[in-house]
Enzyme design. Sequence first.
Site, PDB file in Angstrom:
ATOM      1  N   LYS A 280       0.839  -1.202   0.000  1.00 55.48           N
ATOM      2  CA  LYS A 280       0.000   0.000   0.000  1.00 55.48           C
ATOM      3  C   LYS A 280       0.876   1.256   0.000  1.00 55.48           C
ATOM      4  O   LYS A 280       0.695   2.153  -0.801  1.00 55.48           O
ATOM      5  CB  LYS A 280      -0.917  -0.038   1.229  1.00 55.48           C
ATOM      6  CG  LYS A 280      -1.839   1.147   1.353  1.00 55.48           C
ATOM      7  CD  LYS A 280      -2.797   0.954   2.529  1.00 55.48           C
ATOM      8  CE  LYS A 280      -3.546   2.230   2.837  1.00 55.48           C
ATOM      9  NZ  LYS A 280      -4.454   2.097   3.976  1.00 55.48           N
TER      10      LYS A 280
ATOM     11  N   GLU B 204      10.663  -4.753   4.303  1.00 59.35           N
ATOM     12  CA  GLU B 204      10.756  -6.164   3.909  1.00 59.35           C
ATOM     13  C   GLU B 204      10.359  -6.362   2.454  1.00 59.35           C
ATOM     14  O   GLU B 204      11.019  -7.065   1.691  1.00 59.35           O
ATOM     15  CB  GLU B 204       9.831  -7.020   4.790  1.00 59.35           C
ATOM     16  CG  GLU B 204      10.188  -7.061   6.257  1.00 59.35           C
ATOM     17  CD  GLU B 204       9.357  -6.081   7.070  1.00 59.35           C
ATOM     18  OE1 GLU B 204       9.194  -4.917   6.626  1.00 59.35           O
ATOM     19  OE2 GLU B 204       8.890  -6.457   8.151  1.00 59.35           O
TER      20      GLU B 204
ATOM     21  N   GLY C 273      -4.983  -1.955   5.208  1.00 60.81           N
ATOM     22  CA  GLY C 273      -4.193  -3.098   4.729  1.00 60.81           C
ATOM     23  C   GLY C 273      -4.869  -4.429   4.985  1.00 60.81           C
ATOM     24  O   GLY C 273      -4.987  -5.281   4.101  1.00 60.81           O
TER      25      GLY C 273
ATOM     26  N   GLU D  28      -5.099  -6.822  15.011  1.00 69.20           N
ATOM     27  CA  GLU D  28      -4.634  -5.492  14.635  1.00 69.20           C
ATOM     28  C   GLU D  28      -5.776  -4.480  14.761  1.00 69.20           C
ATOM     29  O   GLU D  28      -5.547  -3.302  15.005  1.00 69.20           O
ATOM     30  CB  GLU D  28      -4.102  -5.505  13.194  1.00 69.20           C
ATOM     31  CG  GLU D  28      -2.722  -4.890  13.091  1.00 69.20           C
ATOM     32  CD  GLU D  28      -2.122  -4.975  11.713  1.00 69.20           C
ATOM     33  OE1 GLU D  28      -0.921  -5.231  11.642  1.00 69.20           O
ATOM     34  OE2 GLU D  28      -2.824  -4.773  10.706  1.00 69.20           O
TER      35      GLU D  28
HETATM   36  C1  G6Q Z   1      -2.567  -3.804   7.921  1.00 73.00           C
HETATM   37  C2  G6Q Z   1      -1.305  -3.326   8.449  1.00 73.00           C
HETATM   38  C3  G6Q Z   1      -0.085  -4.030   7.927  1.00 73.00           C
HETATM   39  C4  G6Q Z   1       0.288  -3.670   6.497  1.00 73.00           C
HETATM   40  C5  G6Q Z   1       1.712  -4.145   6.240  1.00 73.00           C
HETATM   41  C6  G6Q Z   1       2.157  -3.914   4.816  1.00 73.00           C
HETATM   42  O1  G6Q Z   1      -3.660  -3.362   8.206  1.00 73.00           O
HETATM   43  O2  G6Q Z   1      -1.209  -1.970   8.295  1.00 73.00           O
HETATM   44  O3  G6Q Z   1      -0.198  -5.428   8.003  1.00 73.00           O
HETATM   45  O4  G6Q Z   1      -0.601  -4.237   5.600  1.00 73.00           O
HETATM   46  O5  G6Q Z   1       2.580  -3.512   7.130  1.00 73.00           O
HETATM   47  O6  G6Q Z   1       2.089  -2.566   4.488  1.00 73.00           O
HETATM   48  P1  G6Q Z   1       2.249  -2.102   3.014  1.00 73.00           P
HETATM   49  O7  G6Q Z   1       1.144  -2.688   2.202  1.00 73.00           O
HETATM   50  O8  G6Q Z   1       2.219  -0.608   3.033  1.00 73.00           O
HETATM   51  O9  G6Q Z   1       3.572  -2.639   2.523  1.00 73.00           O
END
Ligand code: G6Q
Length: 547
Positions: free
Chosen positions: A206, A212, A267, A353
Amino acid sequence: MSALTQSPTWQALLQHAAEFRVHHLRDLFAEDPGRAARYSTQVAGLWVDYSKQRINDRTLALLDALAVTRGVLTRRDAMFSGEKINTTENRAVLHVALRNRSGRPIFVDGDNVMPAVDAVLAQMRGFADALHEGRWLGATGERLTDVVNIGIGGSDLGPRMICDALASHAVAGMRAHFVSNVAPSDVATVLAGLDPRRTLVVVASKTFTTQETLANAQAARRWLVDQLGDETAVAKHFVAVSTNAEAVSAFGIDTRNMFPFWDWVGGRYSLWSSIGLPIALYIGMDGFERLLEGAHAMDEHFRTAAPADNLPLRLGLMDVWNSSFLGAETLAILPYGTRLHRLPAYLQQASMESNGKSVDLDGARIDYATGPVVWGGAGTNGQHAFYQLLHQGTRLIPSDFIAAVRTHSPVGTQQAMLLSNLLAQTRALMLGRDLATVTQEMQAAGASAAMIAAVAQHRVCHGNQPSTTILFPQMTPEAVGALVVLYEHRIFVAGAIWHIDSYDQWGVELGKQMAGELLPSVGQRPPTGRFDASTESLLSIIHQHWI
Ligand code: G6Q
């Protein structure tokens, strides 16, 4: 005490919970023959039996009253109409728009978001069809058959879980792979088994800033370019899913090969957006849209059903009952069958979460238990492992048993065995086995009085462990869509009662920030004195053994 815990309804529920402790589920069933019929329902293709929860009509009446006093349905309407209910991030919460098949407009800041949602679905369909029909080929002219999704958390768990669940619906010849962990073996193991000429990498993030994901995407890019000896191959083998076009472009992916989504998609609620691209590539866009249809059916039920018939409302309120009033600290997710083996991990994120919060929407510390620890694993495997604690441990552990009745893989009598085990476990957890029954059974088996005295107590199972059973005819995209959304809205309801922001994740952000601060110190130089004593000492061990 908070306004919530002081409220008359909360106090009435506390008193009711104290009185309820004397009731055993075994007696509730014996005293009330109509219980199973009254406490089960069918919604969007799911059959849900919550009669084995520790509830009676008064519990439900009090919980319904709590929902009214907490304005749960008003908050639901606010979510569906695009209000910014994620107040700490000042964002709308509109994953429901992603599967809005009704033609109804949904507005954020005065703009109808549905044309943009439909445009991205069309873009996904165009790409998935081109790939499946051999109109989009790899740089060497080969068809792309292996999709590698590189993402983590919400950009991984949903597509991964759904692809496993719907493996029987895969487009012939397509395979889906997932890289999430920054542990080097993750990306190395997945890529080792693949032919780069036939591989498509979906970089899903996102923010497109997640450490990572970017590291793994760089590794995959090096692998592809090294193997194919052609830098320009990236254009045919890499696509991105993100809200951040600038960062996608900076990574070297043409934004024409980017599938967008929006900041109003959290996310962990994003599998219905272009984050679901690997699902569409694996099972086809028709399959993905069937998933959205199932999701939408549950949305419509939640949005319109009367409170007494509203399943996500009911189950969400019972989650509050179990956590905040009966003292349950966990919720076990027990899918029967391996197709849904990733559901516990998916729901762990969705719930923990969202509702793992200790400050309310007004910024005040909370004085009641919020979201439970969610865990679980596939049955029947779990029966041979952790179920012992459910049957004879000291903790109250509500559990959800979930199964498709028919299988896509008919082998022998296995499916009947699977379902009989599911039923047996929900019965055993509910009824238990008392001392008199154990004694009788041992006597009938010829055990001596001494043996009975020594062992009988150990064989007693206390029962009275609450469970909900969710059945559906078959593992179809529609059923899986409805199932996931049932949980999403349950989580919403519980969060609304607890008066928390279920859509932020500041705890996750803290870990990301600290990892960034520590990275320069790992293996690079002796401890710096910047961190706490334990961290410094662990850094020193790492430094000693770093090659
Ligand atoms: C979900 C969280 C978390 C997120 C990841 C990946 O609600 O915010 O799990 O999806 O940290 O984030 P990105 O999609 O920005 O890489």
